[in-house]
Motif scaffolding. Structure first.
Motif, mmCIF file in Angstrom:
data_model
loop_
_atom_site.group_PDB
_atom_site.id
_atom_site.type_symbol
_atom_site.label_atom_id
_atom_site.label_comp_id
_atom_site.label_asym_id
_atom_site.label_seq_id
_atom_site.Cartn_x
_atom_site.Cartn_y
_atom_site.Cartn_z
ATOM 1 N N ILE A 234 0.839 -1.199 0.000
ATOM 2 C CA ILE A 234 0.000 0.000 0.000
ATOM 3 C C ILE A 234 0.875 1.250 0.000
ATOM 4 C CG2 ILE A 234 -1.772 1.289 1.254
ATOM 5 C CD1 ILE A 234 -2.783 -1.362 2.345
ATOM 6 N N PHE A 235 1.961 1.232 0.790
ATOM 7 C CA PHE A 235 2.855 2.385 0.813
ATOM 8 C C PHE A 235 3.606 2.534 -0.512
ATOM 9 C CE2 PHE A 235 2.393 1.804 5.451
ATOM 10 C CZ PHE A 235 1.987 3.093 5.764
ATOM 11 N N VAL A 236 3.925 1.429 -1.145
ATOM 12 C CA VAL A 236 4.521 1.497 -2.488
ATOM 13 C C VAL A 236 3.525 2.120 -3.460
ATOM 14 C CG1 VAL A 236 5.411 0.146 -4.428
ATOM 15 C CG2 VAL A 236 6.073 -0.449 -2.089
ATOM 16 N N LEU A 237 2.267 1.696 -3.368
ATOM 17 C CA LEU A 237 1.214 2.271 -4.217
ATOM 18 C C LEU A 237 1.075 3.772 -3.970
ATOM 19 C CD1 LEU A 237 -1.233 2.005 -6.149
ATOM 20 C CD2 LEU A 237 -2.632 1.470 -4.127
ATOM 21 N N LEU A 238 1.149 4.180 -2.701
ATOM 22 C CA LEU A 238 1.062 5.601 -2.369
ATOM 23 C C LEU A 238 2.169 6.396 -3.044
ATOM 24 C CD1 LEU A 238 0.132 5.614 1.427
ATOM 25 C CD2 LEU A 238 -1.115 6.750 -0.404
ATOM 26 N N GLY A 239 3.402 5.895 -2.924
ATOM 27 C CA GLY A 239 4.527 6.603 -3.509
ATOM 28 C C GLY A 239 4.450 6.682 -5.023
ATOM 29 N N LEU A 240 4.113 5.567 -5.657
ATOM 30 C CA LEU A 240 4.082 5.514 -7.124
ATOM 31 C C LEU A 240 2.900 6.296 -7.697
ATOM 32 C CD1 LEU A 240 5.049 1.779 -7.793
ATOM 33 C CD2 LEU A 240 6.512 3.803 -7.793
ATOM 34 N N SER A 241 1.724 6.135 -7.095
ATOM 35 C CA SER A 241 0.544 6.823 -7.635
ATOM 36 C C SER A 241 0.636 8.328 -7.419
ATOM 37 C CB SER A 241 -0.735 6.274 -6.993
ATOM 38 O OG SER A 241 -0.744 6.476 -5.590
ATOM 39 N N GLY A 242 1.194 8.752 -6.277
ATOM 40 C CA GLY A 242 1.347 10.182 -6.034
ATOM 41 C C GLY A 242 2.303 10.821 -7.017
ATOM 42 N N LEU A 243 3.453 10.175 -7.228
ATOM 43 C CA LEU A 243 4.439 10.711 -8.161
ATOM 44 C C LEU A 243 3.903 10.698 -9.593
ATOM 45 C CD1 LEU A 243 7.307 11.720 -8.773
ATOM 46 C CD2 LEU A 243 8.022 9.315 -8.929
ATOM 47 N N ALA A 244 3.279 9.592 -9.993
ATOM 48 C CA ALA A 244 2.739 9.497 -11.353
ATOM 49 C C ALA A 244 1.653 10.539 -11.582
ATOM 50 C CB ALA A 244 2.186 8.092 -11.604
#
Length: 320
Positions: A234-244
């Motif tokens: 979930i934290f990986v998703l947060l980082g990737l989706s926010g940056l993207a």
């Protein structure tokens, strides 16, 4: 540029805006999902910790390499970065405490606030019809927040504060956009996330203030907790989706006319309703539906009306 070229770039920009809205929607649902187990500043810190290495490895090489760190306006980046950090923090507080559709809808007043701030700070002119649209949008906020009733929550104010800070961030971005690239603004805002959340965590991350705070601020003031391995994706998703999301929305407004791209951001609203129903078991009531309709209608009217008046269009609610 030929008409065919304009139409092609508009379509690409619209696709980028649509993709950014999906990324931000995933970010919102992930934030709400982890808000029961972690402190807000811990979530923001881990989100930035995931996003920055991704930027350095996968994005920076395509935007001039180390040159993305070069800037003529470090103080403006710092001010913009702080606006981004606190805008997101207030939005996340709202997402944690409110139904996700209500929080996202209230945040969608950002185009209205941007228009007001454009008059105050940029001396832009706004006609009577656009002022009416702004008033209608704020009536929608009142319908959702229900001030003066037993249903009112302090958390209803948080997305509104977030929208106001986003508007300030947008004004700063307009002022520095002639010399600063989207990638440069993105890396400095991500750095602000990391530094500010770490500083807050070191000062109040032991949870010492949580017992004295109202329930709506528990997400902000609780102690940092060990990360459950099952939450790492979930934290990986947060980082990737926010940056993207940041990169796609920047590209959208770089390629496309704002009036063409901005409506595609509003896909975040039906996505928020979908997440609320399927993941969190919430559904807007009749009054909330009316508020959502007024906010979205007024925001889209401002987007549509701006170019016809020869003024700068109020951009959509792109974030982070």
């Amino acid at each position: 540029m030929t008409q065919v070229s304009i139409e092609r770039t508009n379509l690409v920009g619209a696709l980028c805006a649509f993709t950014a809205a999906l990324c931000f929607s995933l970010n919102d649902v992930a934030i709400k999902f982890v808000s029961d187990g972690y402190a807000l500043h811990q979530v923001v810190f881990l989100r930035a910790l995931m996003g920055i290495p991704t930027f350095l490895v996968l994005v920076m090489p395509f935007f001039g390499g180390i040159n993305v760190f070069r800037t003529r306006r470090p103080l403006a980046h710092a001010a913009r970065g702080l606006c981004v950090v606190f805008a997101n923090s207030f939005l996340f507080l709202g997402l944690a405490a409110l139904p996700i559709a209500d929080a996202v809808a209230i945040f969608f007043v950002s185009p209205l606030v941007i228009t007001v701030f454009s008059v105050i700070f940029l001396r832009e002119r706004v006609g009577a019809r656009r002022w009416v649209a702004i008033a209608v949008g704020f009536v929608g906020v009142l319908l959702i927040a229900k001030p003066g009733t037993s249903a009112f929550q302090l958390a209803s104010v948080f997305p509104m504060i977030a929208a106001s800070l986003y508007a300030v961030m947008h004004i700063i971005a307009r002022r520095i956009g002639d010399t600063e690239s989207a990638a440069t603004m993105a890396i400095y805002s991500q750095s602000c996330f990391l530094v500010v959340s770490a500083a807050i965590g070191l000062s109040i991350g032991d949870g010492k203030l949580a017992e004295m705070a109202p329930a709506d601020l528990d997400f902000l003031l609780r102690a940092w907790a060990p990360v459950d391995p099952s939450d790492i994706p979930i934290f990986v998703l947060l980082g990737l989706s926010g940056l993207a999301g940041v990169l796609f929305i920047s590209q959208a407004y770089r390629l496309s006319e704002a009036a063409f791209a901005a409506p595609f951001e509003y896909v975040s609203m039906p996505m928020a309703i979908l997440w609320g129903v399927t993941v969190f078991g919430t559904w807007p009531d009749a009054v909330a539906w009316a508020g959502i309709a007024l906010i979205l209608g007024s925001g889209l009217y401002l987007v549509w009306r701006g170019p016809r008046k020869g003024t700068h269009v109020a951009d959509g609610p792109g974030r982070r």
